[in-house]
Enzyme design. Structure first.
Site, short mmCIF file in Angstrom:
data_model
loop_
_atom_site.label_atom_id
_atom_site.label_comp_id
_atom_site.label_asym_id
_atom_site.label_seq_id
_atom_site.Cartn_x
_atom_site.Cartn_y
_atom_site.Cartn_z
N ALA A 1 32.19 -12.72 -19.89
CA ALA A 1 32.66 -13.44 -18.70
C ALA A 1 31.81 -14.68 -18.44
CB ALA A 1 32.62 -12.53 -17.49
N THR A 2 32.47 -15.75 -18.07
CA THR A 2 31.76 -16.99 -17.73
C THR A 2 30.72 -16.78 -16.63
OG1 THR A 2 33.67 -18.30 -18.43
CG2 THR A 2 32.07 -19.38 -16.99
N MET B 1 27.64 -15.29 -18.15
CA MET B 1 26.90 -16.25 -18.96
C MET B 1 26.08 -17.17 -18.05
SD MET B 1 28.24 -19.25 -21.56
CE MET B 1 28.75 -20.31 -20.18
N LEU C 1 23.04 -15.39 -16.71
CA LEU C 1 21.98 -15.30 -17.71
C LEU C 1 21.30 -16.66 -17.88
CD1 LEU C 1 20.38 -13.64 -19.77
CD2 LEU C 1 22.21 -14.15 -21.43
N MET C 2 22.06 -17.73 -17.83
CA MET C 2 21.48 -19.07 -17.92
C MET C 2 20.51 -19.31 -16.75
SD MET C 2 24.76 -21.40 -18.94
CE MET C 2 25.11 -21.85 -20.63
N GLU C 3 20.97 -18.99 -15.55
CA GLU C 3 20.14 -19.21 -14.37
C GLU C 3 18.89 -18.32 -14.39
OE1 GLU C 3 20.44 -19.98 -9.61
OE2 GLU C 3 22.11 -18.93 -10.56
N GLY D 1 18.27 -21.87 -7.34
CA GLY D 1 19.19 -22.76 -8.04
C GLY D 1 19.97 -23.59 -7.06
N HIS E 1 31.82 -23.43 -20.96
CA HIS E 1 31.90 -22.17 -21.72
C HIS E 1 32.86 -22.47 -22.86
CE1 HIS E 1 32.10 -17.48 -21.46
NE2 HIS E 1 31.76 -17.92 -22.66
N ARG F 1 16.68 -26.53 -10.17
CA ARG F 1 16.10 -25.53 -9.28
C ARG F 1 15.09 -26.21 -8.38
NH1 ARG F 1 17.70 -20.79 -10.65
NH2 ARG F 1 16.20 -19.68 -9.37
#
Length: 130
Positions: free
Chosen positions: A34-35, A38, A41-43, A62, A69, A113
């Site tokens: 799922a976008t 993803m 996980l990036m954040e 953030g 994606h 951030r």
């Protein structure tokens, strides 16, 4: 806040499980990574990349995520996310982030951030309830 080193990098890896699929998190009906998962996980990777530069009582929040994606990933495949600090402007820290599965680059992001004092930040947010 300590001096933040531009070029600092952190990579995190996960295996896509059923609970991370679009059909399970409500972002679609397909059985692929799922976008929103993803992006999370990036954040998280960017957050952890910045943590060594924070003083006690500080954290980061953030404030901007610009993401693509670009390829689908099925359950069972590994995904790695690499976050790199690209710029620092006082308390704003910018990142370039790349997500890959075992076959393709699956996503890219630019992310900002802000470094904040955790207690002060949370107190201000809670004051909205009064």
């Amino acid at each position: 806040m300590k001096e933040i080193k531009i070029g600092s990098v952190l990579t995190k890896e996960i295996t896509v499980t059923d609970d991370l699929l679009a059909c399970h998190v409500g972002s679609g009906i397909v059985n692929v990574y799922a976008t929103p998962m993803m992006i999370a996980l990036m954040e998280n990777t960017a957050c952890e990349c910045l943590n060594p530069f924070l003083d006690e009582g500080e954290t980061s929040v953030g404030v901007m995520m610009n993401t693509t994606h670009d390829a689908a990933t099925p359950a069972g495949m590994k995904v790695s996310v690499t976050a790199e600090i690209t710029a620092v402007d006082r308390k704003k820290v910018s990142f370039s982030i790349i997500a890959k599965d075992e076959k393709d680059v699956i996503g890219k992001a630019s992310h900002d951030r802000f470094v904040v004092v955790k207690e002060k930040f949370e107190t201000k947010a809670q004051s909205k309830l009064q």
